[in-house]
Design a protein around this motif. Structure first.
Motif, short mmCIF file in Angstrom:
data_model
loop_
_atom_site.label_atom_id
_atom_site.label_comp_id
_atom_site.label_asym_id
_atom_site.label_seq_id
_atom_site.Cartn_x
_atom_site.Cartn_y
_atom_site.Cartn_z
N ASP A 1 23.61 57.67 66.79
CA ASP A 1 23.42 58.92 66.05
C ASP A 1 22.91 58.59 64.66
N ALA A 2 21.60 58.59 64.52
CA ALA A 2 20.95 58.34 63.23
C ALA A 2 19.56 58.95 63.29
N ARG A 3 19.06 59.32 62.13
CA ARG A 3 17.68 59.79 62.02
C ARG A 3 16.82 58.62 61.57
N ILE A 4 15.70 58.41 62.25
CA ILE A 4 14.82 57.27 61.99
C ILE A 4 13.50 57.81 61.44
N PRO A 5 13.07 57.33 60.27
CA PRO A 5 11.80 57.82 59.71
C PRO A 5 10.64 57.60 60.68
N LEU A 6 9.77 58.60 60.76
CA LEU A 6 8.55 58.46 61.56
C LEU A 6 7.65 57.41 60.94
N GLY A 7 6.86 56.75 61.77
CA GLY A 7 5.89 55.78 61.28
C GLY A 7 6.39 54.36 61.18
N MET A 8 7.64 54.13 61.56
CA MET A 8 8.17 52.76 61.56
C MET A 8 7.37 51.91 62.55
N ILE A 9 7.23 50.63 62.26
CA ILE A 9 6.63 49.70 63.21
C ILE A 9 7.52 49.59 64.44
N GLY A 10 8.81 49.62 64.19
CA GLY A 10 9.79 49.56 65.28
C GLY A 10 11.17 49.68 64.69
N ASP B 1 6.12 50.15 68.13
CA ASP B 1 4.76 50.62 68.33
C ASP B 1 4.01 49.52 69.08
N PRO B 2 3.47 49.80 70.28
CA PRO B 2 2.78 48.75 71.03
C PRO B 2 1.54 48.19 70.32
N ALA B 3 0.99 48.92 69.36
CA ALA B 3 -0.14 48.40 68.58
C ALA B 3 0.33 47.37 67.55
N ALA B 4 1.64 47.35 67.28
CA ALA B 4 2.19 46.44 66.28
C ALA B 4 3.06 45.33 66.87
N LEU C 1 5.66 40.35 66.79
CA LEU C 1 5.03 41.24 65.84
C LEU C 1 3.58 40.81 65.67
N LEU C 2 2.67 41.75 65.72
CA LEU C 2 1.24 41.48 65.56
C LEU C 2 0.86 41.67 64.10
N SER C 3 1.38 40.78 63.25
CA SER C 3 1.20 40.94 61.81
C SER C 3 -0.24 40.74 61.36
N GLU C 4 -1.07 40.20 62.23
CA GLU C 4 -2.49 40.03 61.89
C GLU C 4 -3.30 41.31 62.11
N THR C 5 -2.67 42.33 62.68
CA THR C 5 -3.36 43.60 62.91
C THR C 5 -2.95 44.62 61.85
N ALA C 6 -3.77 45.65 61.70
CA ALA C 6 -3.46 46.71 60.72
C ALA C 6 -2.13 47.39 61.06
N ALA C 7 -1.84 47.58 62.33
CA ALA C 7 -0.61 48.27 62.75
C ALA C 7 0.64 47.44 62.51
N GLY C 8 0.51 46.12 62.39
CA GLY C 8 1.67 45.24 62.26
C GLY C 8 1.98 44.79 60.85
N LYS C 9 1.48 45.48 59.85
CA LYS C 9 1.69 45.08 58.46
C LYS C 9 3.06 45.53 57.96
N THR C 10 3.98 44.58 57.87
CA THR C 10 5.34 44.85 57.38
C THR C 10 5.37 44.82 55.85
N VAL C 11 6.49 45.27 55.30
CA VAL C 11 6.68 45.35 53.85
C VAL C 11 7.68 44.28 53.43
N SER D 1 2.50 42.54 51.72
CA SER D 1 2.48 42.61 53.18
C SER D 1 2.03 41.27 53.74
N THR D 2 1.98 41.21 55.05
CA THR D 2 1.58 39.98 55.76
C THR D 2 0.07 39.81 55.70
N GLY D 3 -0.39 38.59 55.95
CA GLY D 3 -1.81 38.29 55.95
C GLY D 3 -2.46 38.54 57.29
N ASP D 4 -3.73 38.21 57.38
CA ASP D 4 -4.50 38.48 58.59
C ASP D 4 -4.69 37.26 59.48
#
Length: 184
Positions: free
Chosen positions: A111-120, A148-151, A157-167, A177-180
């Motif tokens: 029981d928690a609310r999770i912000p939209l747009g999280m990588i996972g 997110d399957p794109a990340a 984690l697909l940190s080399e992709t735009a979708a996988g850029k963590t903070v 963020s992570t590099g490419d």
């Protein structure tokens, strides 16, 4: 190579470059909260566990202590302003979701609310809490996880992709963020 001594009060920043997580909790009164936590890491592989370092006076910790559940969400680099906003106010004083304009979804098993747009995110049941003084170390066992399957390709984690850029928090409201490039 010469080294320069650094102050011990910032020495942790040499090690603290893992992704910021948005820790999502709920109080016993069903008031939802979300807080950015820079001190988070895996604690075990099987069963999957998450370790958080949280100040014991924070509303996030009090919620975890009461309900024994939390969600560790991994935000995308595009969410830095949300991280700053959520980290600038107390969940004990305001509804951060409303105050910061954070859209969310309900957890699957926690029981928690999770912000939209999280990588996972990883939903956890608390296994153990260690009191280290001002800080508590919270170990949670994963009960559900999604990404997110794109990340995240199911293996990493697909940190080399735009979708996988963590903070990553470097201190003093500085983020990176992570590099490419991937090195094998």
């Amino acid at each position: 190579m010469g080294y320069s001594e650094i102050s011990l009060d910032v020495a942790y920043r040499l090690l603290n470059t893992g992704p910021v997580v948005m820790v999502c909790t709920v109080s016993q009164e069903r008031k939802y909260d979300v807080a950015p936590i820079a001190w988070a890491c895996p604690a075990n592989k099987e069963p999957a566990q998450v370790l958080l370092g949280i100040g014991q006076e924070h509303k996030t910790f009090l919620n975890i202590e009461e309900t024994r559940v939390f969600v560790a969400g991994v935000p995308h680099i595009s969410q830095v302003e949300m991280i700053k906003a959520a980290g600038s106010v107390s969940g004990g004083k305001v509804d951060k979701f409303a105050h910061c304009g954070i859209e969310s979804v309900q957890g699957e098993k926690v029981d928690a609310r999770i912000p939209l747009g999280m990588i996972g995110f990883v939903e956890c049941q608390v296994k153990q809490i260690f009191d280290t003084g001002e800080l508590a170390l919270v170990v949670g066992e994963a009960v559900y996880a999604a990404a997110d399957p794109a990340a995240f390709d199911g293996q990493r984690l697909l940190s080399e992709t735009a979708a996988g850029k963590t903070v990553h928090h470097l201190g003093n409201k500085v983020f990176v963020s992570t590099g490419d490039e991937i090195f094998r």
